[in-house]
Design a protein around this motif. Structure first.
Motif, PDB file in Angstrom:
ATOM      1  N   LEU A  10       0.830  -1.196   0.000  1.00  0.00           N
ATOM      2  CA  LEU A  10       0.000   0.000   0.000  1.00  0.00           C
ATOM      3  C   LEU A  10       0.867   1.249   0.000  1.00  0.00           C
ATOM      4  O   LEU A  10       1.975   1.249   0.510  1.00  0.00           O
ATOM      5  CB  LEU A  10      -0.882   0.037   1.257  1.00  0.00           C
ATOM      6  CG  LEU A  10      -1.836  -1.130   1.447  1.00  0.00           C
ATOM      7  CD1 LEU A  10      -2.569  -0.968   2.764  1.00  0.00           C
ATOM      8  CD2 LEU A  10      -2.823  -1.205   0.307  1.00  0.00           C
ATOM      9  N   CYS A  11       0.348   2.330  -0.539  1.00  0.00           N
ATOM     10  CA  CYS A  11       0.994   3.632  -0.435  1.00  0.00           C
ATOM     11  C   CYS A  11       0.340   4.351   0.734  1.00  0.00           C
ATOM     12  O   CYS A  11      -0.879   4.550   0.744  1.00  0.00           O
ATOM     13  CB  CYS A  11       0.799   4.422  -1.730  1.00  0.00           C
ATOM     14  SG  CYS A  11       1.616   6.021  -1.698  1.00  0.00           S
ATOM     15  N   PHE A  12       1.114   4.706   1.748  1.00  0.00           N
ATOM     16  CA  PHE A  12       0.563   5.282   2.965  1.00  0.00           C
ATOM     17  C   PHE A  12       0.637   6.803   2.950  1.00  0.00           C
ATOM     18  O   PHE A  12       1.475   7.398   2.294  1.00  0.00           O
ATOM     19  CB  PHE A  12       1.314   4.749   4.194  1.00  0.00           C
ATOM     20  CG  PHE A  12       1.121   3.277   4.387  1.00  0.00           C
ATOM     21  CD1 PHE A  12      -0.071   2.793   4.885  1.00  0.00           C
ATOM     22  CD2 PHE A  12       2.108   2.375   4.047  1.00  0.00           C
ATOM     23  CE1 PHE A  12      -0.256   1.440   5.057  1.00  0.00           C
ATOM     24  CE2 PHE A  12       1.927   1.025   4.212  1.00  0.00           C
ATOM     25  CZ  PHE A  12       0.738   0.555   4.724  1.00  0.00           C
ATOM     26  N   LEU A  21       6.621   0.926  -3.345  1.00  0.00           N
ATOM     27  CA  LEU A  21       6.922  -0.428  -2.892  1.00  0.00           C
ATOM     28  C   LEU A  21       6.399  -1.392  -3.935  1.00  0.00           C
ATOM     29  O   LEU A  21       5.268  -1.262  -4.390  1.00  0.00           O
ATOM     30  CB  LEU A  21       6.219  -0.715  -1.564  1.00  0.00           C
ATOM     31  CG  LEU A  21       6.763  -0.017  -0.346  1.00  0.00           C
ATOM     32  CD1 LEU A  21       5.776  -0.140   0.803  1.00  0.00           C
ATOM     33  CD2 LEU A  21       8.096  -0.581   0.042  1.00  0.00           C
ATOM     34  N   THR A  22       7.200  -2.369  -4.305  1.00  0.00           N
ATOM     35  CA  THR A  22       6.786  -3.341  -5.306  1.00  0.00           C
ATOM     36  C   THR A  22       7.079  -4.743  -4.795  1.00  0.00           C
ATOM     37  O   THR A  22       8.231  -5.077  -4.527  1.00  0.00           O
ATOM     38  CB  THR A  22       7.556  -3.129  -6.622  1.00  0.00           C
ATOM     39  OG1 THR A  22       7.445  -1.761  -7.007  1.00  0.00           O
ATOM     40  CG2 THR A  22       7.025  -4.026  -7.711  1.00  0.00           C
ATOM     41  N   PRO A  23       6.034  -5.583  -4.626  1.00  0.00           N
ATOM     42  CA  PRO A  23       6.284  -6.965  -4.188  1.00  0.00           C
ATOM     43  C   PRO A  23       6.884  -7.790  -5.318  1.00  0.00           C
ATOM     44  O   PRO A  23       6.649  -7.512  -6.483  1.00  0.00           O
ATOM     45  CB  PRO A  23       4.886  -7.470  -3.821  1.00  0.00           C
ATOM     46  CG  PRO A  23       3.973  -6.684  -4.706  1.00  0.00           C
ATOM     47  CD  PRO A  23       4.613  -5.327  -4.854  1.00  0.00           C
ATOM     48  N   TYR A  24       7.679  -8.782  -4.974  1.00  0.00           N
ATOM     49  CA  TYR A  24       8.204  -9.704  -5.979  1.00  0.00           C
ATOM     50  C   TYR A  24       7.086 -10.573  -6.534  1.00  0.00           C
ATOM     51  O   TYR A  24       7.075 -10.894  -7.707  1.00  0.00           O
ATOM     52  CB  TYR A  24       9.297 -10.583  -5.381  1.00  0.00           C
ATOM     53  CG  TYR A  24      10.660  -9.935  -5.383  1.00  0.00           C
ATOM     54  CD1 TYR A  24      10.819  -8.565  -5.217  1.00  0.00           C
ATOM     55  CD2 TYR A  24      11.791 -10.693  -5.557  1.00  0.00           C
ATOM     56  CE1 TYR A  24      12.058  -7.970  -5.218  1.00  0.00           C
ATOM     57  CE2 TYR A  24      13.048 -10.108  -5.552  1.00  0.00           C
ATOM     58  CZ  TYR A  24      13.172  -8.750  -5.393  1.00  0.00           C
ATOM     59  OH  TYR A  24      14.411  -8.177  -5.399  1.00  0.00           O
ATOM     60  N   LEU A  48      12.018   0.880   7.439  1.00  0.00           N
ATOM     61  CA  LEU A  48      11.460  -0.248   6.696  1.00  0.00           C
ATOM     62  C   LEU A  48      10.880  -1.264   7.670  1.00  0.00           C
ATOM     63  O   LEU A  48      11.467  -1.540   8.717  1.00  0.00           O
ATOM     64  CB  LEU A  48      12.552  -0.883   5.848  1.00  0.00           C
ATOM     65  CG  LEU A  48      13.277   0.098   4.928  1.00  0.00           C
ATOM     66  CD1 LEU A  48      14.495  -0.564   4.321  1.00  0.00           C
ATOM     67  CD2 LEU A  48      12.351   0.624   3.862  1.00  0.00           C
ATOM     68  N   GLN A  49       9.713  -1.828   7.336  1.00  0.00           N
ATOM     69  CA  GLN A  49       9.054  -2.760   8.241  1.00  0.00           C
ATOM     70  C   GLN A  49       8.090  -3.687   7.512  1.00  0.00           C
ATOM     71  O   GLN A  49       7.742  -3.444   6.368  1.00  0.00           O
ATOM     72  CB  GLN A  49       8.308  -1.989   9.318  1.00  0.00           C
ATOM     73  CG  GLN A  49       7.191  -1.115   8.774  1.00  0.00           C
ATOM     74  CD  GLN A  49       7.238   0.274   9.339  1.00  0.00           C
ATOM     75  OE1 GLN A  49       7.376   0.433  10.519  1.00  0.00           O
ATOM     76  NE2 GLN A  49       7.113   1.272   8.503  1.00  0.00           N
ATOM     77  N   ALA A 103       6.168  -1.903   4.443  1.00  0.00           N
ATOM     78  CA  ALA A 103       5.882  -0.480   4.595  1.00  0.00           C
ATOM     79  C   ALA A 103       7.182   0.287   4.781  1.00  0.00           C
ATOM     80  O   ALA A 103       8.213  -0.275   5.137  1.00  0.00           O
ATOM     81  CB  ALA A 103       4.950  -0.261   5.788  1.00  0.00           C
ATOM     82  N   LEU A 104       7.115   1.611   4.572  1.00  0.00           N
ATOM     83  CA  LEU A 104       8.296   2.459   4.615  1.00  0.00           C
ATOM     84  C   LEU A 104       8.398   3.349   5.846  1.00  0.00           C
ATOM     85  O   LEU A 104       9.404   3.969   6.061  1.00  0.00           O
ATOM     86  CB  LEU A 104       8.352   3.354   3.370  1.00  0.00           C
ATOM     87  CG  LEU A 104       8.523   2.607   2.065  1.00  0.00           C
ATOM     88  CD1 LEU A 104       8.429   3.580   0.893  1.00  0.00           C
ATOM     89  CD2 LEU A 104       9.855   1.885   2.025  1.00  0.00           C
ATOM     90  N   GLU A 105       7.368   3.458   6.630  1.00  0.00           N
ATOM     91  CA  GLU A 105       7.414   4.260   7.849  1.00  0.00           C
ATOM     92  C   GLU A 105       6.375   3.713   8.793  1.00  0.00           C
ATOM     93  O   GLU A 105       5.507   2.961   8.374  1.00  0.00           O
ATOM     94  CB  GLU A 105       7.173   5.731   7.555  1.00  0.00           C
ATOM     95  CG  GLU A 105       5.812   6.026   6.962  1.00  0.00           C
ATOM     96  CD  GLU A 105       5.649   7.488   6.613  1.00  0.00           C
ATOM     97  OE1 GLU A 105       4.526   7.964   6.764  1.00  0.00           O
ATOM     98  OE2 GLU A 105       6.606   8.133   6.193  1.00  0.00           O
TER      99      GLU A 105
END
Length: 112
Positions: A10-12, A21-24, A48-49, A103-105
């Motif tokens: 998701l984009c938060f 963010l891109t999943p494999y 990163l989490q 997620a990024l934050e």
């Protein structure tokens, strides 16, 4: 018995459109007691989490960069040069079947 793991990215709020963010993969299937690695690429990020979410439940933080207390059985592996973060499940169980978020934050606040 087969185990189903789904990655959803998701984009938060607070992230610019450049932070992606891109999943494999969108779906991972594994057998019990198997080592499973879920991976995401990211364009940039501060913290990163990985989160896990069961149906009708709030997301639960599993691992975070620089986190002192870790969730047993889960490891965050980072390759900052390649901008890749992996969540490793050391021995998958049926109870690990859930929706997983990279997620990024910090994205979950308050009491679950």
């Amino acid at each position: 018995m087969k185990l189903l793991n789904v990655i959803c990215v998701l984009c938060f709020t607070g992230l610019s459109c450049e932070q992606v963010l891109t999943p494999y993969t969108d779906l991972e299937v594994a057998s019990e007691r198997e080592r499973v690695t879920l991976s995401c690429n990211y364009s940039s990020g501060v913290t990163l989490q990985w989160y896990r979410q069961y149906p009708q439940s709030a997301p639960q933080l599993l691992v975070m960069e620089h986190m002192l207390a870790k969730t047993p059985g889960f490891t965050l592996n980072l390759d900052k040069k390649a901008k890749r973060m992996d969540l490793e499940i050391s021995s998958a169980e049926v109870t690990d079947s859930a929706l997983y978020y990279c997620a990024l934050e910090p994205t979950v606040t308050g009491n679950p």
